[in-house]
Design a protein around this motif. Sequence first.
Motif, PDB file in Angstrom:
ATOM      1  N   PHE A   5       0.849  -1.188   0.000  1.00  0.00           N
ATOM      2  CA  PHE A   5       0.000   0.000   0.000  1.00  0.00           C
ATOM      3  C   PHE A   5       0.886   1.239   0.000  1.00  0.00           C
ATOM      4  CE2 PHE A   5      -2.402  -3.431   1.790  1.00  0.00           C
ATOM      5  CZ  PHE A   5      -3.714  -3.216   1.396  1.00  0.00           C
ATOM      6  N   ARG A   6       0.298   2.365  -0.415  1.00  0.00           N
ATOM      7  CA  ARG A   6       1.091   3.600  -0.359  1.00  0.00           C
ATOM      8  C   ARG A   6       0.182   4.797  -0.114  1.00  0.00           C
ATOM      9  NH1 ARG A   6      -1.625   6.456  -4.072  1.00  0.00           N
ATOM     10  NH2 ARG A   6      -1.319   5.936  -6.241  1.00  0.00           N
ATOM     11  N   PHE A   7       0.771   5.811   0.542  1.00  0.00           N
ATOM     12  CA  PHE A   7       0.124   7.110   0.675  1.00  0.00           C
ATOM     13  C   PHE A   7       1.031   8.074  -0.059  1.00  0.00           C
ATOM     14  CE2 PHE A   7      -0.364  11.077   3.339  1.00  0.00           C
ATOM     15  CZ  PHE A   7      -1.603  11.431   2.828  1.00  0.00           C
ATOM     16  N   ALA A   8       0.457   8.896  -0.964  1.00  0.00           N
ATOM     17  CA  ALA A   8       1.296   9.668  -1.894  1.00  0.00           C
ATOM     18  C   ALA A   8       0.915  11.147  -1.924  1.00  0.00           C
ATOM     19  CB  ALA A   8       1.181   9.052  -3.290  1.00  0.00           C
ATOM     20  N   PRO A   9       1.192  11.871  -0.854  1.00  0.00           N
ATOM     21  CA  PRO A   9       0.797  13.287  -0.824  1.00  0.00           C
ATOM     22  C   PRO A   9       1.739  14.189  -1.623  1.00  0.00           C
ATOM     23  CG  PRO A   9       1.985  12.732   1.175  1.00  0.00           C
ATOM     24  CD  PRO A   9       1.881  11.457   0.388  1.00  0.00           C
ATOM     25  N   SER A  10       1.220  15.331  -2.019  1.00  0.00           N
ATOM     26  CA  SER A  10       2.042  16.372  -2.645  1.00  0.00           C
ATOM     27  C   SER A  10       2.364  17.414  -1.577  1.00  0.00           C
ATOM     28  CB  SER A  10       1.276  17.041  -3.788  1.00  0.00           C
ATOM     29  OG  SER A  10       1.068  16.115  -4.823  1.00  0.00           O
ATOM     30  N   PRO A  11       3.648  17.777  -1.428  1.00  0.00           N
ATOM     31  CA  PRO A  11       4.013  18.750  -0.385  1.00  0.00           C
ATOM     32  C   PRO A  11       3.767  20.190  -0.838  1.00  0.00           C
ATOM     33  CG  PRO A  11       5.983  17.937  -1.468  1.00  0.00           C
ATOM     34  CD  PRO A  11       4.831  17.216  -2.107  1.00  0.00           C
ATOM     35  N   ILE A  41       6.481  10.921  -1.897  1.00  0.00           N
ATOM     36  CA  ILE A  41       6.323  12.373  -1.958  1.00  0.00           C
ATOM     37  C   ILE A  41       6.180  12.776  -3.431  1.00  0.00           C
ATOM     38  CG2 ILE A  41       7.440  14.588  -1.444  1.00  0.00           C
ATOM     39  CD1 ILE A  41       6.498  13.153   1.077  1.00  0.00           C
ATOM     40  N   GLU A  42       5.019  13.285  -3.795  1.00  0.00           N
ATOM     41  CA  GLU A  42       4.727  13.627  -5.194  1.00  0.00           C
ATOM     42  C   GLU A  42       5.015  15.110  -5.415  1.00  0.00           C
ATOM     43  OE1 GLU A  42       1.085  11.695  -6.605  1.00  0.00           O
ATOM     44  OE2 GLU A  42       2.310   9.885  -6.569  1.00  0.00           O
ATOM     45  N   ASP A  43       6.304  15.381  -5.655  1.00  0.00           N
ATOM     46  CA  ASP A  43       6.779  16.771  -5.683  1.00  0.00           C
ATOM     47  C   ASP A  43       7.307  17.175  -7.060  1.00  0.00           C
ATOM     48  OD1 ASP A  43       8.941  15.086  -5.653  1.00  0.00           O
ATOM     49  OD2 ASP A  43      10.098  16.209  -4.179  1.00  0.00           O
ATOM     50  N   SER A 202       4.138  14.259 -15.560  1.00  0.00           N
ATOM     51  CA  SER A 202       2.855  14.786 -15.115  1.00  0.00           C
ATOM     52  C   SER A 202       2.380  13.875 -13.993  1.00  0.00           C
ATOM     53  CB  SER A 202       1.847  14.710 -16.261  1.00  0.00           C
ATOM     54  OG  SER A 202       1.759  13.353 -16.684  1.00  0.00           O
ATOM     55  N   TYR A 203       1.315  14.256 -13.310  1.00  0.00           N
ATOM     56  CA  TYR A 203       0.740  13.387 -12.284  1.00  0.00           C
ATOM     57  C   TYR A 203       0.469  11.991 -12.846  1.00  0.00           C
ATOM     58  CZ  TYR A 203      -2.939  11.015  -9.766  1.00  0.00           C
ATOM     59  OH  TYR A 203      -3.683  10.044  -9.164  1.00  0.00           O
ATOM     60  N   HIS A 204      -0.266  11.934 -13.990  1.00  0.00           N
ATOM     61  CA  HIS A 204      -0.678  10.634 -14.524  1.00  0.00           C
ATOM     62  C   HIS A 204       0.519   9.725 -14.814  1.00  0.00           C
ATOM     63  CE1 HIS A 204      -4.794  11.856 -14.823  1.00  0.00           C
ATOM     64  NE2 HIS A 204      -4.599  12.753 -15.756  1.00  0.00           N
ATOM     65  N   SER A 206       3.775   9.909 -13.765  1.00  0.00           N
ATOM     66  CA  SER A 206       4.656   9.508 -12.661  1.00  0.00           C
ATOM     67  C   SER A 206       3.964   8.553 -11.693  1.00  0.00           C
ATOM     68  CB  SER A 206       5.255  10.705 -11.941  1.00  0.00           C
ATOM     69  OG  SER A 206       4.400  11.792 -11.942  1.00  0.00           O
ATOM     70  N   VAL A 207       2.654   8.727 -11.495  1.00  0.00           N
ATOM     71  CA  VAL A 207       1.970   7.851 -10.544  1.00  0.00           C
ATOM     72  C   VAL A 207       1.961   6.403 -11.061  1.00  0.00           C
ATOM     73  CG1 VAL A 207      -0.467   7.971 -11.292  1.00  0.00           C
ATOM     74  CG2 VAL A 207       0.050   7.978  -8.887  1.00  0.00           C
ATOM     75  N   VAL A 208       1.797   6.262 -12.375  1.00  0.00           N
ATOM     76  CA  VAL A 208       1.746   4.931 -12.972  1.00  0.00           C
ATOM     77  C   VAL A 208       3.125   4.256 -12.928  1.00  0.00           C
ATOM     78  CG1 VAL A 208       1.598   3.923 -15.283  1.00  0.00           C
ATOM     79  CG2 VAL A 208      -0.317   5.244 -14.376  1.00  0.00           C
ATOM     80  N   VAL A 220      -5.060   2.787  -2.788  1.00  0.00           N
ATOM     81  CA  VAL A 220      -6.179   3.238  -1.954  1.00  0.00           C
ATOM     82  C   VAL A 220      -6.111   4.757  -1.907  1.00  0.00           C
ATOM     83  CG1 VAL A 220      -7.210   3.108   0.348  1.00  0.00           C
ATOM     84  CG2 VAL A 220      -6.047   1.109  -0.614  1.00  0.00           C
ATOM     85  N   ARG A 221      -7.090   5.425  -2.486  1.00  0.00           N
ATOM     86  CA  ARG A 221      -7.039   6.898  -2.580  1.00  0.00           C
ATOM     87  C   ARG A 221      -8.450   7.446  -2.721  1.00  0.00           C
ATOM     88  NH1 ARG A 221      -4.313   6.911  -8.624  1.00  0.00           N
ATOM     89  NH2 ARG A 221      -6.070   5.975  -9.698  1.00  0.00           N
ATOM     90  N   GLY A 222      -8.555   8.779  -2.699  1.00  0.00           N
ATOM     91  CA  GLY A 222      -9.857   9.436  -2.699  1.00  0.00           C
ATOM     92  C   GLY A 222     -10.633   9.219  -3.994  1.00  0.00           C
ATOM     93  N   ASP A 224     -12.131  11.272  -5.656  1.00  0.00           N
ATOM     94  CA  ASP A 224     -11.927  12.343  -6.654  1.00  0.00           C
ATOM     95  C   ASP A 224     -10.963  11.898  -7.749  1.00  0.00           C
ATOM     96  OD1 ASP A 224     -10.018  12.298  -4.592  1.00  0.00           O
ATOM     97  OD2 ASP A 224      -9.547  14.427  -4.795  1.00  0.00           O
ATOM     98  N   LEU A 225     -10.202  10.820  -7.506  1.00  0.00           N
ATOM     99  CA  LEU A 225      -9.267  10.318  -8.526  1.00  0.00           C
ATOM    100  C   LEU A 225      -9.811   9.096  -9.260  1.00  0.00           C
ATOM    101  CD1 LEU A 225      -5.964  10.855  -6.510  1.00  0.00           C
ATOM    102  CD2 LEU A 225      -6.709  12.103  -8.550  1.00  0.00           C
ATOM    103  N   PHE A 226     -11.090   8.759  -8.990  1.00  0.00           N
ATOM    104  CA  PHE A 226     -11.656   7.528  -9.564  1.00  0.00           C
ATOM    105  C   PHE A 226     -11.493   7.474 -11.084  1.00  0.00           C
ATOM    106  CE2 PHE A 226     -15.136   4.930 -11.270  1.00  0.00           C
ATOM    107  CZ  PHE A 226     -15.007   3.776 -10.525  1.00  0.00           C
TER     108      PHE A 226
HETATM  109  N1  GLU Z   1      -0.488  13.063  -5.069  1.00  0.00           N
HETATM  110  C1  GLU Z   1      -1.907  12.919  -5.196  1.00  0.00           C
HETATM  111  C2  GLU Z   1      -2.616  13.883  -4.262  1.00  0.00           C
HETATM  112  O1  GLU Z   1      -2.006  14.402  -3.353  1.00  0.00           O
HETATM  113  C3  GLU Z   1      -2.397  11.516  -4.891  1.00  0.00           C
HETATM  114  C4  GLU Z   1      -2.000  10.558  -5.936  1.00  0.00           C
HETATM  115  C5  GLU Z   1      -2.602   9.166  -5.826  1.00  0.00           C
HETATM  116  O2  GLU Z   1      -2.942   8.721  -4.728  1.00  0.00           O
HETATM  117  O3  GLU Z   1      -2.692   8.521  -6.861  1.00  0.00           O
HETATM  118  O4  GLU Z   1      -3.784  14.141  -4.469  1.00  0.00           O
END
Ligand code: GLU
Length: 289
Positions: A5-11, A41-43, A202-204, A206-208, A220-222, A224-226
């Motif tokens: 699992f991962r949590f991937a916030p942007s600082p 860290i999604e920076d 881009s977000y798309h 790098s996340v992949v 596992v994420r919000g 809003d990213l469905f």
């Molecule tokens: N970095 C994204 C955010 O802070 C989340 C990316 C993801 O969980 O796929 O909203």
Amino acid sequence: MPPVFRFAPSPNGHLHLGHAYSALLNHDLARQSGGRFLLRIEDIDGTRCRPEFEQAIYEDLTWLGIAWETPVRRQSEHFAAYRAALDRLSAQRLVYPSFESRAEIAQLVAAREASGAWPRDPDGAPLYPGTAKSLSAAERDRLSRQGAPFALRLDMAAACASAGDLRWHEVGEGPAGERGDVAARPEAWADVILARKETPTSYHLSVVIDDALQGVSDVVRGVDLFWSTSVHRLLQQLLGLPVPAYRHHHLIRDAAGQKLSKSTRATGLRELRAEGASPADIRRVVGLP
Ligand code: GLU
């Protein structure tokens, strides 16, 4: 293999209750399943991300009782990996440069909207009209030689034709209750941006790449990213990457029912902590046992 699992916030701001829910849920699921928990860290956005926000993420998560594996992957240290993926997509002739400014794109869209409805993406933004796709090679060369800013876009029609129909397994729930076997609809986003002149990702993208490189088995994420998952499935297919299971969770909302923002102080973890809230209080507020 244990699940990952991962949590991937942007600082780019301080964490709020919504982040706490997502991080704690990932952490709980990892613990309950004997899995691993990663922090990423999604920076990639150097204009909005700041070291003090990254430091605050570490502090807030530690305070919540969350432990993660080290070293933490920081996306800004891996531009070469994203560029290599972009090169693979370019070699498949699925990427093209567009040179319009945001204002020019807004004008192109307004002209189309004047003669009828113009489609919008799942986030509500008007679709890019695809105008730069028909630039001649000579015109592209001329603009690049002038040093014009550009965005590299995915040729969605060509990408979808190459990838065929795609699906993903949804363990959580989409905005309209979608679950189980979900059909991806990447075309709903049209020619998404994969990189810009000053940022080779881009977000798309790098996340992949990162989810694959880090062996993430459960995203596992919000919610809003469905629908972003449609684009992620497409990129996974084009780049030959494994497909995680997805669990999109509900968003924590404020008293007025609004989505939380990093700038609203009332729901910021630092503010709540300063007011005397305990980590157990935070769990209770976000509805975790
Ligand atoms: N970095 C994204 C955010 O802070 C989340 C990316 C993801 O969980 O796929 O909203």
